[in-house]
Design a protein around this motif. Structure first.
Motif, PDB file in Angstrom:
ATOM      1  N   SER A 105     -41.490  30.998 -32.583  1.00 51.27           N
ATOM      2  CA  SER A 105     -41.921  29.346 -33.169  1.00 51.27           C
ATOM      3  C   SER A 105     -40.105  29.107 -34.094  1.00 51.27           C
ATOM      4  O   SER A 105     -39.909  30.181 -35.048  1.00 51.27           O
ATOM      5  N   LEU A 106     -39.906  28.003 -33.092  1.00 51.96           N
ATOM      6  CA  LEU A 106     -38.514  27.667 -33.920  1.00 51.96           C
ATOM      7  C   LEU A 106     -38.602  26.672 -34.669  1.00 51.96           C
ATOM      8  O   LEU A 106     -38.990  25.136 -33.873  1.00 51.96           O
ATOM      9  N   VAL A 107     -37.595  25.904 -35.614  1.00 48.20           N
ATOM     10  CA  VAL A 107     -37.773  25.427 -36.587  1.00 48.20           C
ATOM     11  C   VAL A 107     -36.069  25.299 -37.086  1.00 48.20           C
ATOM     12  O   VAL A 107     -35.557  26.193 -37.662  1.00 48.20           O
ATOM     13  N   GLN A 108     -35.707  23.266 -36.115  1.00 46.25           N
ATOM     14  CA  GLN A 108     -33.724  23.823 -36.394  1.00 46.25           C
ATOM     15  C   GLN A 108     -33.867  22.586 -37.399  1.00 46.25           C
ATOM     16  O   GLN A 108     -34.555  21.511 -37.130  1.00 46.25           O
ATOM     17  N   GLY A 109     -33.107  22.844 -38.608  1.00 44.74           N
ATOM     18  CA  GLY A 109     -32.951  21.596 -39.316  1.00 44.74           C
ATOM     19  C   GLY A 109     -31.897  20.385 -39.220  1.00 44.74           C
ATOM     20  O   GLY A 109     -30.795  20.428 -37.696  1.00 44.74           O
ATOM     21  N   PRO A 110     -31.763  19.607 -38.837  1.00 48.43           N
ATOM     22  CA  PRO A 110     -30.634  18.386 -38.620  1.00 48.43           C
ATOM     23  C   PRO A 110     -28.814  18.927 -38.986  1.00 48.43           C
ATOM     24  O   PRO A 110     -28.533  18.399 -38.070  1.00 48.43           O
ATOM     25  N   SER A 111     -29.229  19.459 -39.554  1.00 48.36           N
ATOM     26  CA  SER A 111     -27.211  19.702 -40.133  1.00 48.36           C
ATOM     27  C   SER A 111     -27.434  21.191 -39.100  1.00 48.36           C
ATOM     28  O   SER A 111     -26.508  21.926 -39.442  1.00 48.36           O
ATOM     29  N   SER A 112     -28.137  21.943 -39.013  1.00 50.29           N
ATOM     30  CA  SER A 112     -28.203  22.979 -37.478  1.00 50.29           C
ATOM     31  C   SER A 112     -27.535  22.945 -36.821  1.00 50.29           C
ATOM     32  O   SER A 112     -27.552  21.604 -35.493  1.00 50.29           O
ATOM     33  N   LYS A 113     -26.590  23.915 -36.245  1.00 54.26           N
ATOM     34  CA  LYS A 113     -25.921  23.597 -34.439  1.00 54.26           C
ATOM     35  C   LYS A 113     -26.103  25.351 -34.329  1.00 54.26           C
ATOM     36  O   LYS A 113     -26.136  26.908 -34.661  1.00 54.26           O
ATOM     37  N   ILE A 114     -26.476  25.481 -32.581  1.00 53.72           N
ATOM     38  CA  ILE A 114     -27.306  26.443 -32.157  1.00 53.72           C
ATOM     39  C   ILE A 114     -26.225  27.190 -30.551  1.00 53.72           C
ATOM     40  O   ILE A 114     -26.536  25.487 -29.767  1.00 53.72           O
ATOM     41  N   GLN A 115     -25.442  27.966 -30.672  1.00 55.49           N
ATOM     42  CA  GLN A 115     -24.712  27.184 -29.272  1.00 55.49           C
ATOM     43  C   GLN A 115     -24.997  29.101 -28.324  1.00 55.49           C
ATOM     44  O   GLN A 115     -24.944  30.167 -29.171  1.00 55.49           O
ATOM     45  N   GLY A 116     -26.543  28.454 -27.482  1.00 52.51           N
ATOM     46  CA  GLY A 116     -26.849  29.386 -27.033  1.00 52.51           C
ATOM     47  C   GLY A 116     -28.443  29.282 -26.418  1.00 52.51           C
ATOM     48  O   GLY A 116     -28.615  28.063 -26.504  1.00 52.51           O
ATOM     49  N   ALA A 117     -28.402  29.838 -25.902  1.00 52.01           N
ATOM     50  CA  ALA A 117     -30.097  29.508 -25.007  1.00 52.01           C
ATOM     51  C   ALA A 117     -31.793  29.768 -26.123  1.00 52.01           C
ATOM     52  O   ALA A 117     -31.116  31.017 -27.133  1.00 52.01           O
ATOM     53  N   ILE A 118     -32.215  29.183 -26.175  1.00 52.75           N
ATOM     54  CA  ILE A 118     -33.567  29.364 -26.943  1.00 52.75           C
ATOM     55  C   ILE A 118     -34.359  29.328 -25.946  1.00 52.75           C
ATOM     56  O   ILE A 118     -35.063  29.001 -24.819  1.00 52.75           O
ATOM     57  N   THR A 119     -35.019  30.549 -26.398  1.00 52.63           N
ATOM     58  CA  THR A 119     -36.481  30.982 -25.553  1.00 52.63           C
ATOM     59  C   THR A 119     -37.552  31.022 -26.990  1.00 52.63           C
ATOM     60  O   THR A 119     -37.644  31.423 -27.861  1.00 52.63           O
ATOM     61  N   ALA A 120     -38.799  29.729 -26.845  1.00 52.11           N
ATOM     62  CA  ALA A 120     -39.916  30.109 -28.207  1.00 52.11           C
ATOM     63  C   ALA A 120     -41.868  29.339 -27.452  1.00 52.11           C
ATOM     64  O   ALA A 120     -41.041  28.310 -27.199  1.00 52.11           O
TER      65      ALA A 120
END
Length: 140
Positions: A45-60
């Protein structure tokens, strides 16, 4: 990364604000990301905050995204918050997009059933009777 255990025995990891991880993350636990990840993420399970940055694929299995994502997303239950900015294709089972959430990419539903596009729902061999107008009828 900080590690904590919930009362039910499951654990989660936090990548805090100001932390940048370069490399893929393969976690058997839940993740909360407030920092930046440059690499693919695979987790329960992934929770991403509003100021977060992700560069890549997400599998959850479950993902709640509030920040910026540049990459594809493959999730069971997906929530895209109003503050989210997604650049990539999305595969999902269930999706919720809050008003203001932004996605540049294609959506594809995960389904065990593929639609039968060869079967027509209209029998084109059957002709309809011609439309006949009488003297008092008006065509729009």
């Amino acid at each position: 990364m900080a590690r904590s255990s919930a009362s039910n025995g499951s654990s989660f990891s936090v990548i805090g604000d100001g932390i940048t991880i370069t490399g893929n993350i393969d976690a058997k636990v839940d993740l909360h990301i407030d920092g930046e990840v440059i690499g693919d993420i695979r987790c329960l399970s992934l929770v991403q905050g509003p100021s977060s940055k992700i560069q890549g694929a997400i599998t959850a299995q479950n993902a709640s995204l509030s920040g910026a994502v540049e990459g594809s997303i493959d999730a069971g239950d997906l929530v895209i918050a109003a503050s989210a900015r997604i650049g990539g294709d999305v595969t999902y089972e269930n999706v919720t997009i809050e008003q203001g959430g932004h996605v540049d990419g294609k959506f594809k539903h995960k389904s065990n059933r593929s639609p039968n596009l060869a079967k027509s729902t209209v029998d084109v061999a059957t002709k309809s009777p011609p439309l006949e107008l009488t003297e008092g009828d008006k065509a729009a």
